[in-house]
Design a protein around this motif. Structure first.
Motif: not given
Length: 431
Positions: A87-89, A91, A106-107
């Motif tokens: 989800s960081q990359r 989203k 994200g992270k």
């Protein structure tokens, strides 16, 4: 569905696991009950900590999110949150594709989840974790990010530049965990040997491990994810001199052909790699080396692969994993190389490489029969207690099976004589 229960599912690596453990501690301080990696989640809230490293890991994370989204639509789950590398990359794409998820994080901003639940960060819990591992060992993450930019790797795109944690903070965490009963520490980082460079331009991993080893109560330290380029040789002196630093090093080499190393942007040559391996074995007698190799990278020829096979045959790694190249968008190789090795060729090469390593591993295991060494007990399974020597990291390496003829305590060290071996495991008896 159980009120005030949060199910946390961690996908991917042990670095993600540490993030989940930090979040669980905060949740519990706010009155929630946390369950980790349940096979049958029953809480009112679920949090998926995703992995985005390679295609198969992405698919596994998405499958888990979809399973929980289905539970939510069926009324078996009130809220669903997603965090971590995937989800960081991705989203924006995930928000459109899976609207059942209440929010994606994200992270690095996952603590915002506390605020969104109407809770607050509890300062006394900062840096504290709810361990999901057995009580006697823990993972210690000493940095985030990576500055290496290997051609195939998306991790720098996800985690950003290398960022070392302050040494004092790491040592305080180790002391705290020792006070809670932890004896064994798996030191992890995307590029362990780079520790400290972003602080003052120098590598401080040897100093960190030496100071960690001097903490009373630290029985074993095991090192993961080193990089061969500019390897800090003073770390080997620490490994040799400090008895509680395991003679074990996880160093990903990826390939040995100069042709492949150059295309992969590994910034190391075959000659330098061979010299480093020689130095490691000379400076730390009896060390077990774990490595990871890649097959099927764009442009890998039969000659490149044969060179890799011969290298593995001669290097005789005690531990080895391998995987097939997977094109990751945004990476140098995806932009500049054609993924030209057919899937069936990649699979054939992987099978041949792992078949060779299996024979080598069996020979290493057989050579340990008759030796006596300390073993820490992780758990009891059926008629056996299951433990590990200093040469084995949890979950990925061979274990020692000891007949349950007498009662043993988990988290306790015993002197064990190795009596037999098989493909992946050893058998032993308590002395």
């Amino acid at each position: 569905m159980r009120k005030n229960q949060i199910d946390i599912i961690t996908m991917g690596c042990s670095k993600n696991l540490v993030d989940s453990e930090l979040l669980m501690k905060q949740f519990e301080a706010n009155g929630y009950r946390c369950v980790h990696d349940s096979v049958n989640p029953q809480g009112e809230i679920a949090v998926v900590n995703t992995c985005g490293f390679i295609e198969s890991a992405k698919e596994e994370s998405i499958d888990m999110i979809l399973q929980l989204a289905k539970r939510k639509t069926q009324g078996q789950l009130s809220r669903l949150y997603v965090m971590g590398c995937l989800s960081q990359r991705y989203k924006d794409e995930l928000e459109k594709a899976i609207p059942e998820v209440d929010k994606f994080y994200g992270k690095f901003n996952y603590k915002q989840l506390l605020t969104d639940l109407g809770k607050a960060d509890v300062p006394t819990c900062d840096g504290r974790r709810h361990l999901t591992t057995p009580h006697h060992y823990a993972y210690i993450k000493i940095a985030e990010g990576c500055d290496r930019h290997c051609a195939y790797c998306a991790i720098p795109l996800i985690t950003g530049a290398h960022h070392s944690r302050p040494k004092s903070e790491i040592l305080d965490e180790v002391r705290q965990l020792v006070s809670e009963g932890v004896k064994e520490f798996q030191v992890i980082e995307q590029e362990l040997t780079y520790y400290g460079v972003d602080i003052d331009g120098h590598r401080h991993i040897a100093d960190l491990i030496s100071d960690m080893a001097d903490i009373e109560g630290v029985k074993w330290i095991r090192l993961h994810y080193a990089y061969p380029n500019q390897f800090p040789l003073d770390l080997l002196d620490v490994m040799r001199e400090k008895k509680n630093v395991c003679r074990y090093l996880d160093i990903a080499l990826q390939h040995i052909s100069d042709h492949m190393l150059e295309r992969m942007h590994r910034h190391v040559t075959k000659a330098e790699t061979l010299r480093l391996l020689q130095q490691i074995r000379e400076r730390v007698p009896g060390i077990f080396i774990r490595t990871t190799l890649m097959v099927g990278f764009p442009g890998e020829t039969d000659e490149d692969f044969d060179e890799l096979l011969n290298f593995v045959r001669e290097a005789r790694f005690e531990r080895m994993g391998a995987f097939m190249y997977s094109e990751e968008e945004g990476t140098y190789s995806a932009a500049h190389y054609k993924d030209d090795v057919p899937p069936e060729v990649k699979q054939q090469r992987l099978d041949r490489l792992m078949d060779l390593q299996q024979r080598i591993s069996e020979e290493h295991a057989a050579s340990m029969v008759g030796s006596v060494m300390p073993v820490i007990i992780d758990r009891k399974e059926g008629n056996y207690y299951v433990g590990r020597t200093e040469y084995s990291s949890p979950e990925v390496d061979p274990e020692v099976l000891i007949p349950a003829g007498r009662r043993l305590r988990t988290g306790t060290f015993y002197q064990v004589k190795i009596t037999d071996s098989e493909e992946f495991d050893l058998y032993g008896e308590i002395l």
